[in-house]
Design an enzyme around this catalytic site. Structure first.
Site, PDB file in Angstrom:
ATOM      1  N   GLU A   1      45.585  46.962  49.435  1.00 50.57           N
ATOM      2  CA  GLU A   1      44.778  47.980  50.118  1.00 50.57           C
ATOM      3  C   GLU A   1      44.241  47.526  51.474  1.00 50.57           C
ATOM      4  OE1 GLU A   1      41.887  49.858  47.675  1.00 50.57           O
ATOM      5  OE2 GLU A   1      43.424  50.658  46.350  1.00 50.57           O
TER       6      GLU A   1
ATOM      7  N   GLU B   1      48.131  51.370  41.169  1.00 46.96           N
ATOM      8  CA  GLU B   1      46.823  51.694  40.586  1.00 46.96           C
ATOM      9  C   GLU B   1      46.611  53.200  40.561  1.00 46.96           C
ATOM     10  OE1 GLU B   1      43.379  49.901  42.415  1.00 46.96           O
ATOM     11  OE2 GLU B   1      44.471  48.055  42.823  1.00 46.96           O
TER      12      GLU B   1
HETATM   13  C1  BGP Z   1      40.852  49.739  44.578  1.00 48.68           C
HETATM   14  C2  BGP Z   1      41.035  48.274  44.270  1.00 48.68           C
HETATM   15  C3  BGP Z   1      40.723  47.853  42.899  1.00 48.68           C
HETATM   16  C4  BGP Z   1      39.675  48.705  42.187  1.00 48.68           C
HETATM   17  C5  BGP Z   1      39.757  50.182  42.519  1.00 48.68           C
HETATM   18  C6  BGP Z   1      38.551  50.959  42.053  1.00 48.68           C
HETATM   19  O1  BGP Z   1      40.342  49.785  45.859  1.00 48.68           O
HETATM   20  O2  BGP Z   1      42.387  47.891  44.526  1.00 48.68           O
HETATM   21  O3  BGP Z   1      40.312  46.503  43.011  1.00 48.68           O
HETATM   22  O4  BGP Z   1      38.429  48.188  42.402  1.00 48.68           O
HETATM   23  O5  BGP Z   1      39.899  50.427  43.866  1.00 48.68           O
HETATM   24  O6  BGP Z   1      37.523  50.842  43.026  1.00 48.68           O
HETATM   25  P1  BGP Z   1      36.047  50.501  42.539  1.00 48.68           P
HETATM   26  O7  BGP Z   1      36.173  49.259  41.717  1.00 48.68           O
HETATM   27  O8  BGP Z   1      35.247  50.322  43.771  1.00 48.68           O
HETATM   28  O9  BGP Z   1      35.591  51.688  41.705  1.00 48.68           O
END
Ligand code: BGP
Length: 476
Positions: free
Chosen positions: A165, A376
């Site tokens: 990301e 994801e």
């Molecule tokens: C993305 C990341 C993950 C995970 C997800 C959810 O940005 O790749 O690491 O964290 O988001 O975000 P958050 O944990 O802030 O809810």
């Protein structure tokens, strides 16, 4: 559910995902040195990385649960400071061994490992030595680290994701990196840092391909398709500009080996243009990816904004109180993001938009035409562990059902999709909200300030996804 004419590939990789600093724990032991996330989390409102979900000590149990779930793939990240405590030089034998053990256990269970090289956890030593990602020196150190990983694990791991990301790293740069207070308002430095990430990705691809031309490489943006707030031409132009600056500006370097001209002209006009070194354009061409991995959580909504609007970021909803994200991202003269009045949101104000998933995938496949995977996709929510040890997360099943149906819609339209990973396999430390916000198919019995017994408990969504995998996505 719609009926589709085309099915998921027979060898489609149904998977799940995590990241090292959010699950491993053992943050300062077994030879591992601090990462910038370990240091940043010391001031966290929620929890530190010290234990996280203690995957380091539960690894075999966790892989057994993955096997029982029927996972075909598991996407995880390796911790740079667990491999190279000083960022380069002597590797840490215990760290190298841990990832061999994890990969061997996965292969033994028939689960294809997909490895992310970098998921926010830069060795703190490199921050101390030269400011980390703010310094161009990072390009060579990252390429050296990437080359080591592929040399060490390239016989067992064929799919590698360089950086997680990069667009979110730019957007939340003071949370994804250690940025000294006095530099945090320097918007030009922010884009310069982003260019260092772009070049690190490209240099890593060049170094890896010199060693193992057989491995497949990608980056993984968090794609957020932008819709216009109204059908006015001005709002439609704003949405197009938001897609340009928030998605294509970060993905074109991975897929075309260049930045979009419109984006570069805008940065020039705004006095935000970053410095490129001689040879960068040629090196970027070597950073073109073999496939495109994307993370998808939600879409955004954009409306027109004046040239003299004030540049701003979207305020973070930290405590899961709906509607508490008030200020929205603004790029003067291009767009201002806003709430989409037609979409429900999560407690943390993330819109819930399964159709946007298919919309984004079909758009990206038409633009780039390379095989794609989802690294994801999932729902962050408060989960309740019942007295009888169950988690009835029907809201997560509903979210995943809609999003996997949208995935099928994209496949039916012609997108060449080979894997889908639910974020996350087990509950882990949310990057912004600790353990209050859970994503796992497996509940981890701990709270932010109370480690409890860290027991693993299969949620209702675990059993539901087990059936989805068994039917190759046909029965949701
Ligand atoms: C993305 C990341 C993950 C995970 C997800 C959810 O940005 O790749 O690491 O964290 O988001 O975000 P958050 O944990 O802030 O809810």
């Amino acid at each position: 559910m719609k009926t589709y004419r085309r099915e998921f590939k027979k060898d489609f990789l149904w998977g799940s995902a995590t990241s090292a600093y959010q699950v491993e724990g053992a943050a300062f032991s077994y030879g591992k040195a601090a990462s910038q996330q370990d240091i940043l989390s010391e001031n966290s409102l929620f929890c530190t990385t010290e234990t996280a979900s203690d995957h380091y000590h539960h690894m075999e149990e966790d892989v057994k649960l993955m096997k029982e779930l029927g996972l075909k793939t598991y996407r995880f990240s390796m911790s740079w400071p667990r491999i190279f405590p000083a960022g380069r030089g002597e590797p840490n034998p215990e760290g190298v061994k841990f990832y061999h053990q994890l990969i061997d256990a996965l292969c033994e269970a028939g689960i294809v490992p997909i490895v992310t090289m970098y998921h926010y956890d830069l060795p703190w030593k490199l921050v101390e030595e030269y400011g980390g990602w703010l310094n161009r020196k990072i390009v060579d150190d990252f390429a050296n680290y990437a080359a080591f990983l592929v040399k060490e694990y390239g016989d067992k791991v064929k799919h590698w994701i360089t950086i997680n990301e990069q667009n979110i790293i730019y957007r939340m740069w003071t949370r994804k990196n250690y940025i000294p207070e006095e530099l945090q308002k320097d918007e030009k430095l922010r884009y310069q840092m982003n260019h260092h990430y772009t070049m690190a990705h490209a240099a890593a691809c060049r170094a890896v391909r010199a060693i193992r031309p057989d491995v497949m490489l990608s980056g993984v943006p968090a794609v957020e398709p932008a819709y216009p707030r109204t059908s006015s031409p001005a709002d439609c132009a704003a949405a197009a500009a938001a897609n340009m600056m928030r998605n294509y500006f970060f993905i074109d370097p991975y897929m075309k080996g260049s930045y979009p001209v419109q984006a570069m002209n805008y940065l020039e006009d705004q006095g935000l243009m970053f410095r490129m070194e001689p040879g960068d354009e040629a090196l970027m061409k070597e950073g073109c990816c073999d496939f495109l991995a994307v993370n998808y959580y939600h879409s955004v909504c954009a409306k027109a904004c004046e040239e003299d609007a004030v540049r701003a970021d979207t305020a973070l909803n930290l405590y899961g109180i709906k509607g508490s994200a008030t200020s929205f991202e603004t790029a003067p003269g291009l767009y201002t993001l806003c709430k989409n009045p037609l979409l429900e949101t999560t407690d943390w104000d993330w819109p819930i938009d399964a159709e946007g998933f298919s919309y984004a995938l079909t758009d990206l496949y038409e633009r780039y035409g390379k095989p794609m995977m989802i690294a994801e996709n999932g729902l962050g929510a408060r989960d309740i562990l019942t007295e009888d040890g169950r988690v009835h997360d029907d809201y997560r099943i509903a979210y995943l059902r809609k999003h996997i149906d949208a995935l099928h819609d994209a496949v039916d339209k012609g997108v060449d999709l080979f894997a889908y990973c639910v974020w996350s396999f087990m509950d882990l430390m949310s990057t912004s909200n600790g353990y209050e916000k859970r994503y796992g198919l497996v509940y981890v019995n701990r709270e932010d300030k109370d480690l409890k017994d860290l027991a693993r408990i299969k949620k209702d969504s675990y059993y539901w996804y087990q059936h989805v995998i068994a039917t190759n996505g046909r029965d949701l």
